[in-house]
Design a protein around this motif. Structure first.
Motif, PDB file in Angstrom:
ATOM      1  N   ASP A  81      69.211  34.260  23.802  1.00  0.00           N
ATOM      2  CA  ASP A  81      70.219  35.333  23.775  1.00  0.00           C
ATOM      3  C   ASP A  81      69.667  36.654  24.316  1.00  0.00           C
ATOM      4  OD1 ASP A  81      68.452  35.722  21.692  1.00  0.00           O
ATOM      5  OD2 ASP A  81      69.991  36.282  20.229  1.00  0.00           O
ATOM      6  N   LEU A  82      68.482  36.625  24.904  1.00  0.00           N
ATOM      7  CA  LEU A  82      67.910  37.851  25.474  1.00  0.00           C
ATOM      8  C   LEU A  82      68.572  38.181  26.808  1.00  0.00           C
ATOM      9  CD1 LEU A  82      64.109  37.187  24.778  1.00  0.00           C
ATOM     10  CD2 LEU A  82      65.638  38.704  23.494  1.00  0.00           C
ATOM     11  N   SER A  83      68.816  39.471  27.050  1.00  0.00           N
ATOM     12  CA  SER A  83      69.423  39.903  28.318  1.00  0.00           C
ATOM     13  C   SER A  83      68.379  40.005  29.420  1.00  0.00           C
ATOM     14  CB  SER A  83      70.080  41.274  28.155  1.00  0.00           C
ATOM     15  OG  SER A  83      70.839  41.324  26.985  1.00  0.00           O
ATOM     16  N   GLN A  84      67.166  40.465  29.039  1.00  0.00           N
ATOM     17  CA  GLN A  84      66.082  40.649  30.008  1.00  0.00           C
ATOM     18  C   GLN A  84      64.744  40.332  29.356  1.00  0.00           C
ATOM     19  OE1 GLN A  84      66.176  44.735  31.362  1.00  0.00           O
ATOM     20  NE2 GLN A  84      67.900  44.380  32.741  1.00  0.00           N
ATOM     21  N   VAL A  85      63.766  40.011  30.205  1.00  0.00           N
ATOM     22  CA  VAL A  85      62.379  39.889  29.754  1.00  0.00           C
ATOM     23  C   VAL A  85      61.563  40.921  30.517  1.00  0.00           C
ATOM     24  CG1 VAL A  85      60.320  38.420  29.729  1.00  0.00           C
ATOM     25  CG2 VAL A  85      62.548  37.440  29.117  1.00  0.00           C
ATOM     26  N   TRP A  86      60.835  41.763  29.772  1.00  0.00           N
ATOM     27  CA  TRP A  86      59.976  42.773  30.381  1.00  0.00           C
ATOM     28  C   TRP A  86      58.523  42.292  30.310  1.00  0.00           C
ATOM     29  CZ3 TRP A  86      61.766  48.219  28.194  1.00  0.00           C
ATOM     30  CH2 TRP A  86      63.105  48.441  28.587  1.00  0.00           C
ATOM     31  N   PHE A  87      57.851  42.281  31.455  1.00  0.00           N
ATOM     32  CA  PHE A  87      56.425  41.964  31.500  1.00  0.00           C
ATOM     33  C   PHE A  87      55.658  43.241  31.166  1.00  0.00           C
ATOM     34  CE2 PHE A  87      58.150  38.559  34.060  1.00  0.00           C
ATOM     35  CZ  PHE A  87      57.288  37.491  33.877  1.00  0.00           C
ATOM     36  N   VAL A  88      55.126  43.326  29.955  1.00  0.00           N
ATOM     37  CA  VAL A  88      54.394  44.520  29.531  1.00  0.00           C
ATOM     38  C   VAL A  88      52.927  44.343  29.941  1.00  0.00           C
ATOM     39  CG1 VAL A  88      53.791  46.032  27.595  1.00  0.00           C
ATOM     40  CG2 VAL A  88      55.963  44.772  27.569  1.00  0.00           C
ATOM     41  N   VAL A  89      52.533  45.064  30.981  1.00  0.00           N
ATOM     42  CA  VAL A  89      51.157  44.959  31.484  1.00  0.00           C
ATOM     43  C   VAL A  89      50.246  45.743  30.548  1.00  0.00           C
ATOM     44  CG1 VAL A  89      49.625  45.355  33.442  1.00  0.00           C
ATOM     45  CG2 VAL A  89      52.037  44.763  33.844  1.00  0.00           C
ATOM     46  N   THR A  90      49.309  45.023  29.905  1.00  0.00           N
ATOM     47  CA  THR A  90      48.420  45.701  28.962  1.00  0.00           C
ATOM     48  C   THR A  90      47.277  46.369  29.724  1.00  0.00           C
ATOM     49  OG1 THR A  90      47.286  43.606  28.581  1.00  0.00           O
ATOM     50  CG2 THR A  90      48.942  44.212  26.988  1.00  0.00           C
ATOM     51  N   PRO A  91      47.030  47.653  29.417  1.00  0.00           N
ATOM     52  CA  PRO A  91      45.980  48.367  30.137  1.00  0.00           C
ATOM     53  C   PRO A  91      44.589  47.879  29.752  1.00  0.00           C
ATOM     54  CG  PRO A  91      46.984  49.788  28.484  1.00  0.00           C
ATOM     55  CD  PRO A  91      47.724  48.484  28.439  1.00  0.00           C
ATOM     56  N   HIS A  92      43.637  48.201  30.590  1.00  0.00           N
ATOM     57  CA  HIS A  92      42.244  47.868  30.298  1.00  0.00           C
ATOM     58  C   HIS A  92      41.793  48.618  29.058  1.00  0.00           C
ATOM     59  CE1 HIS A  92      38.000  47.245  30.653  1.00  0.00           C
ATOM     60  NE2 HIS A  92      37.765  48.526  30.845  1.00  0.00           N
ATOM     61  N   ASN A  93      41.256  47.885  28.099  1.00  0.00           N
ATOM     62  CA  ASN A  93      40.738  48.501  26.884  1.00  0.00           C
ATOM     63  C   ASN A  93      39.423  49.211  27.223  1.00  0.00           C
ATOM     64  OD1 ASN A  93      39.414  49.035  24.442  1.00  0.00           O
ATOM     65  ND2 ASN A  93      40.257  47.230  23.440  1.00  0.00           N
ATOM     66  N   PRO A  94      39.364  50.531  27.042  1.00  0.00           N
ATOM     67  CA  PRO A  94      38.161  51.279  27.443  1.00  0.00           C
ATOM     68  C   PRO A  94      36.911  50.872  26.666  1.00  0.00           C
ATOM     69  CG  PRO A  94      39.654  52.672  26.171  1.00  0.00           C
ATOM     70  CD  PRO A  94      40.377  51.398  26.439  1.00  0.00           C
ATOM     71  N   PHE A  95      37.102  50.173  25.532  1.00  0.00           N
ATOM     72  CA  PHE A  95      35.956  49.771  24.720  1.00  0.00           C
ATOM     73  C   PHE A  95      35.441  48.383  25.086  1.00  0.00           C
ATOM     74  CE2 PHE A  95      38.501  52.777  22.275  1.00  0.00           C
ATOM     75  CZ  PHE A  95      37.550  53.765  22.043  1.00  0.00           C
ATOM     76  N   LYS A  96      36.109  47.726  26.015  1.00  0.00           N
ATOM     77  CA  LYS A  96      35.671  46.389  26.425  1.00  0.00           C
ATOM     78  C   LYS A  96      35.124  46.436  27.842  1.00  0.00           C
ATOM     79  CE  LYS A  96      38.580  43.492  23.529  1.00  0.00           C
ATOM     80  NZ  LYS A  96      39.743  42.624  23.466  1.00  0.00           N
ATOM     81  N   LYS A  97      34.217  45.520  28.134  1.00  0.00           N
ATOM     82  CA  LYS A  97      33.677  45.441  29.491  1.00  0.00           C
ATOM     83  C   LYS A  97      34.777  44.991  30.442  1.00  0.00           C
ATOM     84  CE  LYS A  97      28.747  44.895  29.193  1.00  0.00           C
ATOM     85  NZ  LYS A  97      27.871  44.089  28.349  1.00  0.00           N
ATOM     86  N   LYS A  98      34.777  45.536  31.638  1.00  0.00           N
ATOM     87  CA  LYS A  98      35.850  45.279  32.594  1.00  0.00           C
ATOM     88  C   LYS A  98      35.774  43.885  33.209  1.00  0.00           C
ATOM     89  CE  LYS A  98      38.446  47.461  36.243  1.00  0.00           C
ATOM     90  NZ  LYS A  98      38.584  48.544  37.156  1.00  0.00           N
ATOM     91  N   HIS A  99      34.590  43.428  33.560  1.00  0.00           N
ATOM     92  CA  HIS A  99      34.414  42.127  34.214  1.00  0.00           C
ATOM     93  C   HIS A  99      35.327  42.006  35.425  1.00  0.00           C
ATOM     94  CE1 HIS A  99      31.537  40.918  31.307  1.00  0.00           C
ATOM     95  NE2 HIS A  99      32.380  40.857  30.308  1.00  0.00           N
ATOM     96  N   THR A 100      36.309  41.083  35.343  1.00  0.00           N
ATOM     97  CA  THR A 100      37.141  40.808  36.521  1.00  0.00           C
ATOM     98  C   THR A 100      38.541  41.413  36.415  1.00  0.00           C
ATOM     99  OG1 THR A 100      37.826  38.743  35.498  1.00  0.00           O
ATOM    100  CG2 THR A 100      35.955  38.629  37.012  1.00  0.00           C
ATOM    101  N   LEU A 101      38.742  42.313  35.447  1.00  0.00           N
ATOM    102  CA  LEU A 101      40.082  42.875  35.268  1.00  0.00           C
ATOM    103  C   LEU A 101      40.375  43.898  36.362  1.00  0.00           C
ATOM    104  CD1 LEU A 101      42.494  42.688  33.277  1.00  0.00           C
ATOM    105  CD2 LEU A 101      41.550  44.681  32.129  1.00  0.00           C
ATOM    106  N   LEU A 102      41.453  43.658  37.090  1.00  0.00           N
ATOM    107  CA  LEU A 102      41.848  44.603  38.133  1.00  0.00           C
ATOM    108  C   LEU A 102      42.393  45.885  37.501  1.00  0.00           C
ATOM    109  CD1 LEU A 102      43.739  42.347  40.720  1.00  0.00           C
ATOM    110  CD2 LEU A 102      41.384  43.144  40.836  1.00  0.00           C
ATOM    111  N   ASP A 103      42.470  46.934  38.300  1.00  0.00           N
ATOM    112  CA  ASP A 103      43.043  48.208  37.888  1.00  0.00           C
ATOM    113  C   ASP A 103      44.456  48.003  37.326  1.00  0.00           C
ATOM    114  OD1 ASP A 103      43.198  51.311  38.281  1.00  0.00           O
ATOM    115  OD2 ASP A 103      44.998  50.507  39.237  1.00  0.00           O
ATOM    116  N   ASN A 104      44.831  48.826  36.339  1.00  0.00           N
ATOM    117  CA  ASN A 104      46.157  48.726  35.711  1.00  0.00           C
ATOM    118  C   ASN A 104      47.273  48.706  36.747  1.00  0.00           C
ATOM    119  OD1 ASN A 104      44.822  48.906  33.271  1.00  0.00           O
ATOM    120  ND2 ASN A 104      45.327  51.052  32.926  1.00  0.00           N
ATOM    121  N   TYR A 105      47.224  49.615  37.710  1.00  0.00           N
ATOM    122  CA  TYR A 105      48.332  49.739  38.664  1.00  0.00           C
ATOM    123  C   TYR A 105      48.338  48.618  39.700  1.00  0.00           C
ATOM    124  CZ  TYR A 105      49.651  54.035  36.419  1.00  0.00           C
ATOM    125  OH  TYR A 105      50.075  54.950  35.466  1.00  0.00           O
TER     126      TYR A 105
END
Length: 197
Positions: free
Chosen positions: A29-53
């Motif tokens: 019964d949902l009208s839309q699904v929003w993909f909520v992009v979670t930002p990089h946690n500054p307290f975790k190592k970045k490894h292979t995580l691309l920039d938020n944008y």
């Protein structure tokens, strides 16, 4: 309007994410699904995580042909580390006429009781759960979780997707062709930007 929130790093977004989100948008019964992009946690190592944008751009490209699927960067401006309850509270204040629900895999539901203010989330929001099976342990999520039968939790019979962003990143690094696993516009962007190589 009823909005389902599908949280993830989407690093990268792939066809498995789209199949699940589209299935839930079409068969609930949902009208839309929003993909909520979670930002990089500054307290975790970045490894292979691309920039938020860059990850948001991939979600935008992946969803632009789907009227019921939308990219969402709402968490980029919230204090880090962030909790889901804070995002839900912020969205409810920003969009008072919308009803927000969570979308999660069965694996996340099993640890949901450890989330900050999980009782408050369940009191005010519905949860749509899609099936997850681990390749090395097909029975891993089959036992009944503690929330079985809860009136706010809806199990959606979505297709089980065995695809992961980690698998795709590793395949790209190894020089494999991952084109069939990604929405076309996402693959073009990855290829053009030389991500994960």
């Amino acid at each position: 309007m009823k909005i389902g929130l599908y949280f993830g790093s989407f690093n990268p977004i792939h066809i498995g994410h789209l199949v699940i989100a589209n299935h839930i948008a079409e068969y609930s019964d949902l009208s839309q699904v929003w993909f909520v992009v979670t930002p990089h946690n500054p307290f975790k190592k970045k490894h292979t995580l691309l920039d938020n944008y860059q990850r948001l751009e991939m979600v935008y490209r992946a969803t632009k042909d789907y009227t019921k699927l939308k990219p969402c960067n709402i968490e980029f401006n919230l204090p880090q580390p962030n909790y889901t309850i804070n995002t839900l509270t912020y969205l409810q204040e920003k969009y008072p006429n919308y009803e927000f629900s969570l979308i999660m895999g069965e694996d996340n539901l099993k640890s949901f009781h450890k989330w900050k203010n999980y009782e408050l989330i369940l009191e005010n929001h519905h949860i749509y759960v899609y099936p997850r099976v681990l390749k090395d342990n097909p029975d891993s999520y089959r036992e009944k979780p503690q929330f079985d039968g809860h009136k706010k939790i809806h199990h959606i019979d979505a297709p089980i997707m065995q695809l992961s962003s980690t698998y795709i990143r590793n395949a790209v690094k190894d020089g494999k062709n991952v084109k069939p696993m990604l929405p076309e516009f996402v693959w073009e962007y990855l290829d053009e930007m030389n991500f994960y190589k």
